[in-house]
Design a protein around this motif. Structure first.
Motif, PDB file in Angstrom:
ATOM      1  N   ASP A  76      -8.703  12.567   1.402  1.00 42.59           N
ATOM      2  CA  ASP A  76      -9.840  11.989   2.106  1.00 42.59           C
ATOM      3  C   ASP A  76     -11.098  12.108   1.250  1.00 42.59           C
ATOM      4  N   VAL A 100       0.855  -1.193   0.000  1.00 41.49           N
ATOM      5  CA  VAL A 100       0.000   0.000   0.000  1.00 41.49           C
ATOM      6  C   VAL A 100       0.886   1.236   0.000  1.00 41.49           C
ATOM      7  N   GLN A 154       0.010  -6.844   4.830  1.00 41.55           N
ATOM      8  CA  GLN A 154      -0.045  -5.519   4.214  1.00 41.55           C
ATOM      9  C   GLN A 154       1.208  -4.735   4.585  1.00 41.55           C
ATOM     10  N   HIS A 212      -5.361  10.238  -3.234  1.00 40.69           N
ATOM     11  CA  HIS A 212      -4.434  11.027  -2.433  1.00 40.69           C
ATOM     12  C   HIS A 212      -5.127  11.795  -1.316  1.00 40.69           C
ATOM     13  N   SER A 251       3.296  -1.032   3.968  1.00 42.97           N
ATOM     14  CA  SER A 251       3.268   0.336   3.478  1.00 42.97           C
ATOM     15  C   SER A 251       4.585   0.643   2.769  1.00 42.97           C
ATOM     16  N   ARG A 268      -9.498   4.132   6.752  1.00 44.69           N
ATOM     17  CA  ARG A 268      -8.454   4.403   5.764  1.00 44.69           C
ATOM     18  C   ARG A 268      -8.520   3.379   4.632  1.00 44.69           C
ATOM     19  N   TYR A 269      -7.983   3.762   3.478  1.00 44.44           N
ATOM     20  CA  TYR A 269      -8.048   2.868   2.321  1.00 44.44           C
ATOM     21  C   TYR A 269      -7.413   1.515   2.631  1.00 44.44           C
ATOM     22  N   GLY A 270      -6.258   1.540   3.289  1.00 41.99           N
ATOM     23  CA  GLY A 270      -5.605   0.276   3.630  1.00 41.99           C
ATOM     24  C   GLY A 270      -6.478  -0.582   4.527  1.00 41.99           C
ATOM     25  N   ASP A 274      -2.855   6.786   2.526  1.00 39.22           N
ATOM     26  CA  ASP A 274      -3.274   6.667   3.929  1.00 39.22           C
ATOM     27  C   ASP A 274      -4.462   7.590   4.211  1.00 39.22           C
ATOM     28  N   SER A 275      -5.262   7.841   3.199  1.00 35.85           N
ATOM     29  CA  SER A 275      -6.389   8.761   3.329  1.00 35.85           C
ATOM     30  C   SER A 275      -7.616   8.026   3.854  1.00 35.85           C
ATOM     31  N   SER A 279       2.351   4.785   0.759  1.00 38.60           N
ATOM     32  CA  SER A 279       2.183   5.592   1.967  1.00 38.60           C
ATOM     33  C   SER A 279       1.250   6.772   1.716  1.00 38.60           C
ATOM     34  N   TRP A 280       1.181   7.258   0.479  1.00 38.82           N
ATOM     35  CA  TRP A 280       0.289   8.380   0.194  1.00 38.82           C
ATOM     36  C   TRP A 280      -1.183   7.958   0.135  1.00 38.82           C
TER      37      TRP A 280
END
Length: 340
Positions: free
Chosen positions: A266, A170, A230, A264, A232, A212-214, A175-176, A172-173
């Motif tokens: 929220d 995933v 998973q 990118h 990052s 979060r997306y992840g 993380d929204s 790191s960007w």
């Protein structure tokens, strides 16, 4: 009420039409070419041929209707934003010409960031909202993030990535925060928008959970009974992620790449969707949404759960094609390697 549903053979439209019919509305649907096979409800509606880029056909489709559902989206090719603008302009002209009183548009949540930071996909959606709102009709733009349901583009990407990658890397960007909504709840909100009071405005629609997306991908893998570590990974370019995911899944690559660009920021609802829903209506939670979306195809589409697979869904829906997962992974890697 007589209602025109554009994009009626698409994912949301094909599920919305029976909802409107069951509520006693008279429905006119559009097809882009003559002779196209309609879903199971085809003999209960009036159908007209309408190319969204043909101004005369669009105007003719708008004649004599009280409301229009605008469910046409383009995410393919370098000029999709211009194509979207032209199509929306033709619909707006038809609405003016025939005095259509209401337009309901399914849009995307617009993040609270400077305009220059928005993806082309979201910028185009907002442009369409503005074109439609610049008419005398009451225009309600329902903005949604991820729709959960078999056949939904976003859900199929999540499902196919989860099933095909043994380890989830995933960026790191990514993380929204995101607020998904079950397609049945989105349908209920769309139907409720017919009676919502004016003025013209946008309304964010989201489900009961924000994560979060992840975490969304992890929640799916757990519900599907998959074990997927998973990790990052920093500094992964957006274009590379779009290419990799587009190659790995059966969803059209240009669609995947357009959606990945929107990850990118929220995508969380700023409004309360309950104003569009019947009293005591309960939004579907994520676990129940996954359970119903992963159901086996029903024998009779007329009584099938809209959350599950339906015969008119695209070939890449319901988990995609039957080609071995390893072959797809190999192809995905080739696509991102120089000279691949």
């Amino acid at each position: 009420m007589k209602i025109l549903v554009t994009g009626a053979t698409g994912y949301v439209g094909s599920r919305l039409v029976p909802v409107l019919l069951d509520r006693g509305h008279e429905v006119r649907t559009t097809v882009s070419r003559p002779g196209r096979e309609l879903p199971w409800w085809g003999d209960r509606v009036e159908t007209v041929v309408m190319d969204a880029l043909d101004a005369e056909q669009v105007a003719a489709a708008c004649e004599g209707v009280d409301a229009v559902y605008y469910l046409i989206h383009g995410m393919g090719g370098d000029d999709f934003a211009e194509t979207d603008h032209r199509a929306a302009s033709h619909l707006a002209a038809g609405v003016r010409q025939h005095g259509v009183e209401r337009v309901v548009y399914l849009s995307g949540i617009v993040p609270d960031v400077p305009e220059e930071e928005l993806s082309e996909h979201i910028t185009s959606r907002r442009d369409v909202e503005r074109v439609l709102t610049d008419t005398p009709a009451v225009v309600l733009a329902l903005r949604a993030a991820v729709l959960i349901g078999s056949g939904s583009t976003s859900f199929e990407i999540i499902r196919q990535v989860s099933e095909r990658l043994p380890v989830h890397t995933v960026p790191s960007w990514m993380d929204s925060m995101v607020q998904p909504i079950a397609v049945v709840d989105a349908l209920e909100a769309l139907a409720g928008a017919l009676d919502a009071p004016g003025p013209s405005r946008h309304i964010d629609v989201g489900g009961p959970e924000t994560l979060r997306y992840g975490a969304l991908i992890e929640a799916f893998t757990e519900h599907a009974g998959l074990t997927r570590p998973q990790v990052s990974v920093p500094l992964l370019p957006t274009a590379l992620v779009g290419t990799l995911v587009g190659s790995l899944t059966d969803v059209p690559r240009h669609t995947v790449e357009a959606l990945v660009e929107s990850l990118h920021h929220d995508m969380v609802a700023a409004d309360d969707v309950t104003g569009l829903l019947p009293q005591s209506y309960e939004l579907l939670g994520l676990a129940e949404s996954f359970r119903r979306a992963l159901a086996e195809p029903a024998d009779d589409p007329a009584t099938a759960d809209p959350m599950g697979p339906l015969p008119q869904d695209p070939s890449w829906a319901d988990g995609g094609d039957a080609r071995p997962v390893l072959a797809k992974v190999v192809d995905a890697v080739k696509d991102v390697l120089p000279g691949g």
